[in-house]
Design a protein around this motif. Structure first.
Motif, PDB file in Angstrom:
ATOM      1  N   GLU A 282      -1.938  -5.889  -9.648  1.00 20.35           N
ATOM      2  CA  GLU A 282      -2.268  -5.104 -10.846  1.00 20.35           C
ATOM      3  C   GLU A 282      -1.148  -4.145 -11.225  1.00 20.35           C
ATOM      4  OE1 GLU A 282      -4.795  -5.704 -12.908  1.00 20.35           O
ATOM      5  OE2 GLU A 282      -5.236  -7.366 -11.552  1.00 20.35           O
ATOM      6  N   THR A 283      -0.478  -3.570 -10.228  1.00 22.26           N
ATOM      7  CA  THR A 283       0.627  -2.650 -10.512  1.00 22.26           C
ATOM      8  C   THR A 283       1.800  -3.403 -11.139  1.00 22.26           C
ATOM      9  OG1 THR A 283      -0.086  -1.283  -8.647  1.00 22.26           O
ATOM     10  CG2 THR A 283       2.098  -0.846  -9.535  1.00 22.26           C
TER      11      THR A 283
ATOM     12  N   THR B 183      11.580  -3.092 -10.090  1.00 25.27           N
ATOM     13  CA  THR B 183      10.124  -2.943 -10.132  1.00 25.27           C
ATOM     14  C   THR B 183       9.500  -3.401  -8.816  1.00 25.27           C
ATOM     15  OG1 THR B 183      10.135  -3.241 -12.524  1.00 25.27           O
ATOM     16  CG2 THR B 183       8.031  -3.559 -11.403  1.00 25.27           C
TER      17      THR B 183
ATOM     18  N   GLY C  87       0.921  -4.071 -14.650  1.00 25.99           N
ATOM     19  CA  GLY C  87       1.014  -2.833 -15.430  1.00 25.99           C
ATOM     20  C   GLY C  87       2.442  -2.486 -15.815  1.00 25.99           C
ATOM     21  N   LYS C  88       3.400  -3.026 -15.079  1.00 28.79           N
ATOM     22  CA  LYS C  88       4.811  -2.770 -15.374  1.00 28.79           C
ATOM     23  C   LYS C  88       5.452  -3.926 -16.145  1.00 28.79           C
ATOM     24  CE  LYS C  88       5.480   0.513 -11.693  1.00 28.79           C
ATOM     25  NZ  LYS C  88       5.819   1.647 -12.538  1.00 28.79           N
TER      26      LYS C  88
ATOM     27  N   PHE D 236      -3.933  -4.496  -5.445  1.00 27.82           N
ATOM     28  CA  PHE D 236      -3.182  -3.323  -5.908  1.00 27.82           C
ATOM     29  C   PHE D 236      -1.777  -3.725  -6.364  1.00 27.82           C
ATOM     30  CE2 PHE D 236      -0.057  -0.032  -4.921  1.00 27.82           C
ATOM     31  CZ  PHE D 236      -0.468   0.967  -5.792  1.00 27.82           C
ATOM     32  N   TYR D 237      -1.058  -4.476  -5.521  1.00 27.54           N
ATOM     33  CA  TYR D 237       0.304  -4.896  -5.876  1.00 27.54           C
ATOM     34  C   TYR D 237       0.298  -5.741  -7.147  1.00 27.54           C
ATOM     35  CZ  TYR D 237       1.669  -3.442  -1.143  1.00 27.54           C
ATOM     36  OH  TYR D 237       1.897  -2.731   0.008  1.00 27.54           O
TER      37      TYR D 237
ATOM     38  N   VAL E  82       7.185  -1.048  -6.448  1.00 27.26           N
ATOM     39  CA  VAL E  82       5.770  -1.380  -6.230  1.00 27.26           C
ATOM     40  C   VAL E  82       5.491  -1.753  -4.774  1.00 27.26           C
ATOM     41  CG1 VAL E  82       3.932  -3.003  -6.868  1.00 27.26           C
ATOM     42  CG2 VAL E  82       5.422  -2.042  -8.630  1.00 27.26           C
TER      43      VAL E  82
END
Length: 106
Positions: free
Chosen positions: A91-92, A50, A95-96, A88-89, A54
Motif C-alpha cells: 500500500e505504501t 522509493t 501511495g507513492k 503495508f509495503y 519504503v
C-alpha cells in the motif's frame, strides 16, 4: 502436534505409571511476496529511492536489482514477509505512485 515421551516410574504398589512430557510445535504463519510491477512512468532513480524509503532493510543494490528485474521481466520480488507488513509495503508503494501487489509465497 504433541509428542509423548514415556518414562516408567515405580509407585508404591508395584504398578508402573507412564509420565508424559509434551512438546509443543510452533506452526509458522504464511509468508507473502511483495511484488513490484514494471513502471513506464517513473524514473529508475525514483523507483530505487522509493524502495529504499519504503523497505529500509533493503540496500541500495537490492533496490536496484528489484527495479531492474521489474524493468526486464515485468515484475520484481521486493521482499517475502508476514501478511501485515506485506500489505503495508504494498500500500505504501502504491501511495507513492508505484504498481505493487502481494501473493502467497507458496
Amino acid at each position: 502436534m504433541a509428542m509423548a515421551v514415556e518414562s516408567p516410574s515405580s509407585k508404591p504398589g508395584g504398578a508402573a505409571v507412564l509420565d508424559q512430557e509434551t512438546e509443543r510445535v510452533r506452526k509458522r504463519s504464511p509468508r507473502y511476496k511483495v511484488l513490484l510491477h514494471n513502471d513506464p512512468v517513473n524514473s529508475m532513480e525514483y523507483v530505487v529511492a522509493t524502495l529504499r524509503q519504503v523497505v529500509p532493510q533493503l540496500s541500495e543494490q537490492d533496490c536496484m536489482a528489484v527495479m531492474l528485474e521489474a524493468h526486464n521481466t515485468g515484475v520484481g520480488l521486493v521482499i517475502v514477509c508476514d501478511l501485515e507488513p506485506a500489505e503495508f509495503y504494498c500500500e505504501t508503494l502504491k501511495g507513492k505512485g508505484l504498481t505493487s501487489s502481494i501473493e502467497p509465497e507458496n
